[in-house]
Design a protein around this motif. Structure first.
Motif, PDB file in Angstrom:
ATOM      1  N   SER A  31      11.760   6.644  -0.166  1.00  0.00           N
ATOM      2  CA  SER A  31      12.804   6.778   0.842  1.00  0.00           C
ATOM      3  C   SER A  31      13.679   7.988   0.520  1.00  0.00           C
ATOM      4  CB  SER A  31      13.673   5.520   0.857  1.00  0.00           C
ATOM      5  OG  SER A  31      14.406   5.445  -0.365  1.00  0.00           O
ATOM      6  N   ILE A  32      14.592   8.306   1.425  1.00  0.00           N
ATOM      7  CA  ILE A  32      15.529   9.400   1.187  1.00  0.00           C
ATOM      8  C   ILE A  32      16.284   9.163  -0.115  1.00  0.00           C
ATOM      9  CG2 ILE A  32      17.665  10.479   2.024  1.00  0.00           C
ATOM     10  CD1 ILE A  32      16.489  10.080   4.895  1.00  0.00           C
ATOM     11  N   ALA A  33      16.773   7.943  -0.309  1.00  0.00           N
ATOM     12  CA  ALA A  33      17.490   7.625  -1.552  1.00  0.00           C
ATOM     13  C   ALA A  33      16.585   7.825  -2.762  1.00  0.00           C
ATOM     14  CB  ALA A  33      18.024   6.198  -1.502  1.00  0.00           C
ATOM     15  N   ALA A  48      27.792   9.853  -5.580  1.00  0.00           N
ATOM     16  CA  ALA A  48      28.739   9.686  -4.475  1.00  0.00           C
ATOM     17  C   ALA A  48      28.233   8.647  -3.479  1.00  0.00           C
ATOM     18  CB  ALA A  48      28.978  11.025  -3.788  1.00  0.00           C
ATOM     19  N   ALA A  49      26.950   8.686  -3.153  1.00  0.00           N
ATOM     20  CA  ALA A  49      26.380   7.694  -2.230  1.00  0.00           C
ATOM     21  C   ALA A  49      26.487   6.297  -2.809  1.00  0.00           C
ATOM     22  CB  ALA A  49      24.922   8.045  -1.924  1.00  0.00           C
ATOM     23  N   ASP A  50      26.302   6.182  -4.119  1.00  0.00           N
ATOM     24  CA  ASP A  50      26.452   4.883  -4.790  1.00  0.00           C
ATOM     25  C   ASP A  50      27.904   4.410  -4.722  1.00  0.00           C
ATOM     26  OD1 ASP A  50      25.470   2.672  -6.295  1.00  0.00           O
ATOM     27  OD2 ASP A  50      26.287   3.589  -8.118  1.00  0.00           O
ATOM     28  N   VAL A  55      23.741   3.879  -0.580  1.00  0.00           N
ATOM     29  CA  VAL A  55      22.359   3.979  -1.058  1.00  0.00           C
ATOM     30  C   VAL A  55      21.453   3.061  -0.235  1.00  0.00           C
ATOM     31  CG1 VAL A  55      20.810   3.615  -3.015  1.00  0.00           C
ATOM     32  CG2 VAL A  55      23.026   4.715  -3.371  1.00  0.00           C
ATOM     33  N   GLY A  56      21.913   1.866   0.073  1.00  0.00           N
ATOM     34  CA  GLY A  56      21.120   0.942   0.886  1.00  0.00           C
ATOM     35  C   GLY A  56      20.789   1.515   2.249  1.00  0.00           C
ATOM     36  N   THR A  57      21.736   2.220   2.840  1.00  0.00           N
ATOM     37  CA  THR A  57      21.504   2.863   4.134  1.00  0.00           C
ATOM     38  C   THR A  57      20.434   3.934   4.006  1.00  0.00           C
ATOM     39  OG1 THR A  57      23.787   2.457   4.794  1.00  0.00           O
ATOM     40  CG2 THR A  57      22.598   4.159   6.014  1.00  0.00           C
ATOM     41  N   LEU A  58      20.509   4.736   2.949  1.00  0.00           N
ATOM     42  CA  LEU A  58      19.520   5.798   2.744  1.00  0.00           C
ATOM     43  C   LEU A  58      18.166   5.253   2.322  1.00  0.00           C
ATOM     44  CD1 LEU A  58      21.753   8.508   1.028  1.00  0.00           C
ATOM     45  CD2 LEU A  58      21.011   8.388   3.415  1.00  0.00           C
ATOM     46  N   ASP A  59      18.111   3.976   1.971  1.00  0.00           N
ATOM     47  CA  ASP A  59      16.855   3.285   1.695  1.00  0.00           C
ATOM     48  C   ASP A  59      16.326   2.591   2.945  1.00  0.00           C
ATOM     49  OD1 ASP A  59      15.760   3.591  -0.807  1.00  0.00           O
ATOM     50  OD2 ASP A  59      17.015   2.062  -1.744  1.00  0.00           O
ATOM     51  N   GLY A  60      17.163   2.516   3.989  1.00  0.00           N
ATOM     52  CA  GLY A  60      16.845   1.761   5.201  1.00  0.00           C
ATOM     53  C   GLY A  60      15.772   2.403   6.059  1.00  0.00           C
TER      54      GLY A  60
END
Length: 165
Positions: A31-33, A48-50, A55-60
């Protein structure tokens, strides 16, 4: 007996061919993350994302297009800016900055070449993209690497942190 063996072999071959035909649809890319976290030049962005719980969104599911600033891009911010944004009391501001780097859908470089356009971000602001010159610019940032694939979108590495207006 030979007839049964031939039918079983034919059925097995057909199943294997069906699975092989579906294999390209099953993405092996992270994923992106996952892509960002596996590359040291994005460690500040990942931290910063964490801190912003993104991070969950970027894994979505996405798909998303992420204009990803490098560690060097974060270092160009005024001293103390990153540290201040990472404080828990500034989580909303950090989230706004990070989601300003994300556009819904997949936008690849071949779609941008020769274009000058605006794209609305997940944060709600607009990015101004200029791909009419030698390089692609997003606001004041330059795309230094385009089209980094991920299972849920695409990443474009940029040299400057984008700040919402």
């Amino acid at each position: 007996m030979n007839r049964r063996f031939a039918l079983k072999t034919l059925a097995g071959t057909g199943l294997a061919a069906t699975i092989a035909a579906c294999a390209p649809m099953m993405s092996q890319e992270p994923s992106i993350a996952g892509v960002l976290s596996s590359n040291d030049q994005f460690s500040t962005l990942v931290a910063a994302a964490d801190a912003a719980d993104l991070v969950g969104t970027l894994d979505g599911d996405g798909p998303f297009t992420v204009f990803a600033p490098t560690n060097a891009a974060f270092e160009k911010l005024p001293e103390g800016t990153v540290e201040a944004l990472l404080q828990p009391e500034n989580r909303d501001q950090l989230s706004a900055v990070l989601t300003y780097h994300v556009v819904p859908g997949v936008v690849t470089s071949d779609q941008l070449i020769g274009e000058r356009l605006s794209a609305t971000t997940v944060q709600g602001g607009d990015l101004h993209i200029d791909a009419t010159g030698e390089a692609v610019h997003v606001n004041d940032a330059r795309v230094t690497q385009a089209d980094i694939p991920a299972s849920n979108g695409v990443i474009h590495r940029i040299d400057t942190v984008l700040l919402p207006e």
